[in-house]
Motif scaffolding. Structure first.
Motif, mmCIF file in Angstrom:
data_model
loop_
_atom_site.group_PDB
_atom_site.id
_atom_site.type_symbol
_atom_site.label_atom_id
_atom_site.label_comp_id
_atom_site.label_asym_id
_atom_site.label_seq_id
_atom_site.Cartn_x
_atom_site.Cartn_y
_atom_site.Cartn_z
ATOM 1 N N ALA A 1 0.841 -1.205 0.000
ATOM 2 C CA ALA A 1 0.000 0.000 0.000
ATOM 3 C C ALA A 1 0.873 1.252 0.000
ATOM 4 C CB ALA A 1 -0.937 -0.006 1.201
ATOM 5 N N TYR A 2 1.893 1.261 0.815
ATOM 6 C CA TYR A 2 2.775 2.430 0.887
ATOM 7 C C TYR A 2 3.463 2.663 -0.463
ATOM 8 C CZ TYR A 2 5.929 5.905 2.731
ATOM 9 O OH TYR A 2 6.596 7.081 2.947
ATOM 10 N N LEU A 3 3.995 1.599 -1.036
ATOM 11 C CA LEU A 3 4.688 1.731 -2.317
ATOM 12 C C LEU A 3 3.735 2.130 -3.437
ATOM 13 C CD1 LEU A 3 7.053 -1.357 -2.107
ATOM 14 C CD2 LEU A 3 7.712 1.067 -1.963
ATOM 15 N N THR A 4 2.519 1.638 -3.390
ATOM 16 C CA THR A 4 1.534 1.978 -4.416
ATOM 17 C C THR A 4 1.242 3.472 -4.412
ATOM 18 O OG1 THR A 4 0.527 -0.203 -4.273
ATOM 19 C CG2 THR A 4 -0.791 1.524 -5.258
ATOM 20 N N LEU A 5 1.065 4.033 -3.228
ATOM 21 C CA LEU A 5 0.698 5.441 -3.129
ATOM 22 C C LEU A 5 1.886 6.394 -3.153
ATOM 23 C CD1 LEU A 5 -2.168 5.175 -0.523
ATOM 24 C CD2 LEU A 5 -2.356 5.509 -2.981
ATOM 25 N N GLU A 6 3.028 5.961 -2.669
ATOM 26 C CA GLU A 6 4.183 6.855 -2.544
ATOM 27 C C GLU A 6 5.261 6.634 -3.598
ATOM 28 O OE1 GLU A 6 3.985 9.383 -0.519
ATOM 29 O OE2 GLU A 6 2.078 8.638 0.247
#
Length: 133
Positions: free
Chosen positions: A26-31
Motif C-alpha cells: 500500500a505504501y509503495l503503491t501510493l508513494e
C-alpha cells in the motif's frame, strides 16, 4: 492483481493476508519507489533488525504474489492497480460518481499499527483523511 485499501486491506487473486507485507505494498503503491533502508525503518522501527524484517516481508510477497513487488538497486516499488489510486484519479478528473463507487470505507480500515510508530501513523491518518474528503 489489485490492491484493496479502502474499507480494509487485501490483494485480489491471492489468499495472502499478512498485514505488514500488504501495508508495504500500500505504501509503495501510493508513494512510489522507495529505498529499502527507509522502508525498513518506517515499517519496522522497533525490530532488532529492520532490514531483515523487510527482506522477510518481501520474500513472503514474492512467494504469494509473484510480480507484485519489484526491486532494483536498493529500491522497491510496485505497479499494482489500487482502489485508492483510482479514487484519487477520479477525483482529480471530477468523476464524482466513480469516486462514490470506489470509496469502500476508510483507508486501511482495521489495520493495527505498532505503538509509537508516529511517522507511519501520520502517513496512514493523513492519507485516510485525504481520501475521505
Amino acid at each position: 492483481m489489485a490492491l484493496r485499501t479502502l474499507g480494509g486491506l487485501g490483494l485480489s487473486g491471492v489468499s495472502f493476508r499478512r498485514p505488514k507485507p500488504l501495508l508495504l505494498l500500500a505504501y509503495l503503491t501510493l508513494e512510489g519507489p522507495q529505498d529499502r533502508r527507509f522502508l525498513a525503518e518506517l515499517l519496522w522501527p522497533h525490530a532488532a533488525d529492520p532490514r531483515q524484517s523487510l527482506s522477510v516481508a518481501a520474500s513472503q510477497l514474492r512467494a504469494a504474489a509473484p510480480g507484485a513487488l519489484r526491486a532494483e538497486a536498493g529500491r522497491l516499488w510496485t505497479r499494482l492497480e489500487c482502489d485508492a489510486l483510482l479514487l484519487r484519479e477520479a477525483a482529480a478528473n471530477q468523476e464524482w460518481q466513480t469516486v462514490v463507487d470506489l470509496y469502500g470505507g476508510p483507508f486501511l480500515a482495521g489495520l493495527d499499527l505498532d505503538d509509537g510508530n508516529v511517522e507511519l501513523e501520520e502517513w496512514l491518518y493523513g492519507t485516510r483523511e485525504l481520501l475521505a474528503s
